[in-house]
Write a protein that holds these residues in place. Structure first.
Motif, short mmCIF file in Angstrom:
data_model
loop_
_atom_site.label_atom_id
_atom_site.label_comp_id
_atom_site.label_asym_id
_atom_site.label_seq_id
_atom_site.Cartn_x
_atom_site.Cartn_y
_atom_site.Cartn_z
N LEU A 175 -5.24 5.24 -5.73
CA LEU A 175 -4.47 3.75 -4.67
C LEU A 175 -4.98 4.14 -3.08
CD1 LEU A 175 -1.13 4.15 -6.50
CD2 LEU A 175 -2.55 2.10 -6.71
N ASN A 230 0.61 -1.19 0.13
CA ASN A 230 0.04 0.51 -0.15
C ASN A 230 1.03 1.86 0.58
OD1 ASN A 230 -2.49 -1.61 -0.14
ND2 ASN A 230 -1.78 -1.44 2.01
N ASP A 286 -7.43 1.43 -2.68
CA ASP A 286 -7.96 0.41 -3.73
C ASP A 286 -7.68 -0.73 -2.37
OD1 ASP A 286 -7.21 -1.52 -5.71
OD2 ASP A 286 -5.15 -1.03 -5.86
N THR A 287 -8.38 -1.64 -2.34
CA THR A 287 -8.72 -2.50 -1.78
C THR A 287 -7.90 -4.20 -2.08
OG1 THR A 287 -10.89 -4.01 -2.37
CG2 THR A 287 -10.84 -1.68 -0.81
N CYS A 292 -4.67 -4.70 -3.24
CA CYS A 292 -3.61 -4.51 -2.39
C CYS A 292 -3.07 -5.27 -0.97
CB CYS A 292 -2.80 -3.22 -2.84
SG CYS A 292 -1.83 -3.12 -4.11
#
Length: 255
Positions: free
Chosen positions: A100, A72, A103-104, A106
């Motif tokens: 980002l 992350n 963004d789940t 990762c």
């Protein structure tokens, strides 16, 4: 299933048991190292997905905190810096960071014993190093130029050493290097001697250094795994004779 597979590979390193797998060794060695440093003794069987870990200390191998940091925050930093370097636009870099953050994917990957977060670390590191190296093009052979060029080579070795899919970032860096050298060759103010220095620097940092590091990973791999295991049969009798516990251990094997 993947966590069961790679967890077992990490246990093999802790127990120094030889095995055979399709992926290069770096990622699995790092998983095993994380488990060893966190107190895992390598005794969990990893027989099937969903088995309870019970008293086994598996958190180090999952490396939740490390992987989340890598997948992350490191990705966030790399993408944002790359966007800032490439576009020279702060709003574009901030938009990249904003996307980002939410963004789940990762986060999901980082919760299990997988190679992907480690691969992402080296992939992002390679691209970031390449972009930073390009930004130092106006001061070639300076300390910062050498640092970023060498770090690119280190990350290329790391990406390829985790999974062979890392070869795609090698291709990306290779195409960027060819373009860079072609541009230098067309610079009439640059002597052929200086161009040769640029070429040798890239051969050293982007070819020889990654190859040396990649070879060193396998040297460590074969040094650590010195006990007989499920991977013996894939190798020659001469190799098996070097593994402790193998039926051929210390037996003289003719050429």
């Amino acid at each position: 299933w993947d966590e069961t597979h790679f967890g077992k590979m990490g246990s093999y390193y802790i127990n120094r048991t030889f095995f055979f797998d399709v992926h290069p060794p770096l990622g699995k060695m790092l998983i095993g190292l994380a488990g060893y440093l966190s107190g895992y003794d390598g005794t969990f069987p990893f027989q099937k997905p969903g088995d309870r870990y019970e008293q086994h200390n598996y958190m180090g191998m999952r490396g939740v905190r490390l992987y989340r940091l890598v997948s992350n925050w490191f990705s966030l930093l790399c993408f944002s810096v790359q966007m800032l370097e490439l576009s020279k636009s702060l709003p574009a870099a901030l938009l990249t960071a904003f996307i980002l953050i939410f963004d789940t994917g990762c986060i999901t990957l980082s919760q299990y014993i997988l190679l992907d977060p480690i691969l992402m670390f080296f992939l992002m590191g390679a691209v970031l190093s390449m972009v930073k190296s390009n930004s130092c093009a106006d001061r070639p052979f300076s300390a910062s130029w050498w640092f970023w060029l060498s770090l690119t080579g280190v990350n290329l070795a790391g990406a390829t050493g985790v999974k062979f899919v890392g070869l795609f970032v090698v291709l990306l860096v290779g195409l960027n290097t060819i373009y860079d050298l072609w541009d230098l060759l067309g610079n009439l103010s640059l002597s052929l001697v200086m161009f040769g220095k640029h070429l040798l620097a890239r051969v050293l940092c982007l070819i020889l250094l990654p190859l040396a590091l990649y070879t060193a990973m396998f040297a460590v791999h074969f040094t650590v795994l010195n006990k007989s295991g499920p991977g013996d049969g894939f190798f020659s009798s001469a190799f098996q004779s070097q593994l402790i516990g193998n039926n051929l251990h210390n037996v003289s094997v003719p050429e």
